[in-house]
Scaffold this active site. Sequence first.
Site, mmCIF file in Angstrom:
data_model
loop_
_atom_site.group_PDB
_atom_site.id
_atom_site.type_symbol
_atom_site.label_atom_id
_atom_site.label_comp_id
_atom_site.label_asym_id
_atom_site.label_seq_id
_atom_site.Cartn_x
_atom_site.Cartn_y
_atom_site.Cartn_z
ATOM 1 N NE ARG A 106 -3.597 -2.155 2.811
ATOM 2 C CZ ARG A 106 -3.343 -3.315 3.432
ATOM 3 N NH1 ARG A 106 -2.134 -3.528 3.951
ATOM 4 N NH2 ARG A 106 -4.268 -4.255 3.536
ATOM 5 C CE LYS A 164 -6.422 -0.708 4.902
ATOM 6 N NZ LYS A 164 -7.739 -0.876 4.258
ATOM 7 C CG HIS A 180 -5.441 0.877 -3.574
ATOM 8 N ND1 HIS A 180 -4.750 0.641 -2.399
ATOM 9 C CD2 HIS A 180 -6.484 0.004 -3.564
ATOM 10 C CE1 HIS A 180 -5.362 -0.298 -1.704
ATOM 11 N NE2 HIS A 180 -6.408 -0.720 -2.404
ATOM 12 N NE ARG A 232 -3.485 -3.343 -1.430
ATOM 13 C CZ ARG A 232 -2.976 -4.195 -0.542
ATOM 14 N NH1 ARG A 232 -1.664 -4.413 -0.527
ATOM 15 N NH2 ARG A 232 -3.747 -4.832 0.312
ATOM 16 C CG HIS A 265 -6.562 -8.672 1.251
ATOM 17 N ND1 HIS A 265 -6.854 -9.053 -0.042
ATOM 18 C CD2 HIS A 265 -6.359 -7.328 1.195
ATOM 19 C CE1 HIS A 265 -6.826 -8.006 -0.837
ATOM 20 N NE2 HIS A 265 -6.526 -6.938 -0.111
ATOM 21 C CE1 TYR A 314 -7.142 -7.073 -7.083
ATOM 22 C CE2 TYR A 314 -7.206 -8.200 -4.968
ATOM 23 C CZ TYR A 314 -7.036 -7.053 -5.703
ATOM 24 O OH TYR A 314 -6.766 -5.869 -5.064
#
Length: 298
Positions: free
Chosen positions: A148, A172, A242, A245, A268, A277
């Site tokens: 990110r 995150k 992004h 990414r 994730h 995806y």
Amino acid sequence: MLVEAYLTYIRCELNLSVSTVLCYETALKDWRDFATDGKPQELNPFDMTVSDLRLWIAHLASKGMKPRSLRLKVQALRGFYRYLGRYHGAQANPAAELTLAKLDKPLPVFVKRNEMEQLLQENAEEHDEFISARNNLILTLFYETGIRCSELLALPDRWVDTNKGELKVIGKRNKERIVPFGERLANQIKNYRSLRNREVDENIDFLFVKRDGQPLSRNMVYRIVRDAMKNVGVSSQRKSPHVLRHTFATDMVNNGADLTAVQKLLGHVSLATTQIYTHTSFKELHEAYQKAHPRGKQ
């Protein structure tokens, strides 16, 4: 004061990302101004009803705010009132009764393979050797690791190991992960470091810095990516880190990578987030079929 206390709580205790905290801050301060007619010091959240909160959401919707943004506003309110109930004795949570706006689920935007190769080659032709090496490495790192923008900006120089071919990032919710990379990228990093150490006299803490040794800003990285994508005529409407990414993940899935491995590389929490995806891959297959098969368009 309660709004500021909550923002400190989600920043320091919950370790939410800088961008999330900023979005919540904007939402809650906007709500506070609306609820008090521009007199934030008069806010008493304990007296608010669900009707009061809905009035603000309806006001935003009437101004044309999109469902995704409305959801964020509701989530900010819900989090704030949960905090009031846990730490300030609030007996009711009117935000819990707010309905989240429904969202479409668009496929991730990504850069086509031929455009991606052109993007990396064209950007390498900048006149300034240090700036060229740095900016090109930023683009390559986004594409080859899928990290990110916030992770790239905070990436310490010592966490990038070109001998092992891996880097460590904090994602995150302060979650750490190791991302591998290949020999070609390792050599590119070594070349950039050599130029950087020659150009920058200051002590270097971060991998990416300006000439004065200071770290790059978020806006600066966005501008680097956006300008590079515009210069080569990338067809994607969105032009941001992004998107690169998404391109990393899409190419990984399209070339047979295990979905669980892609999930770990992207950081994730849920596999369901990564599964989008696979839909992108199917869309590509469908388009290829329509173009190539004699009866595909029928």
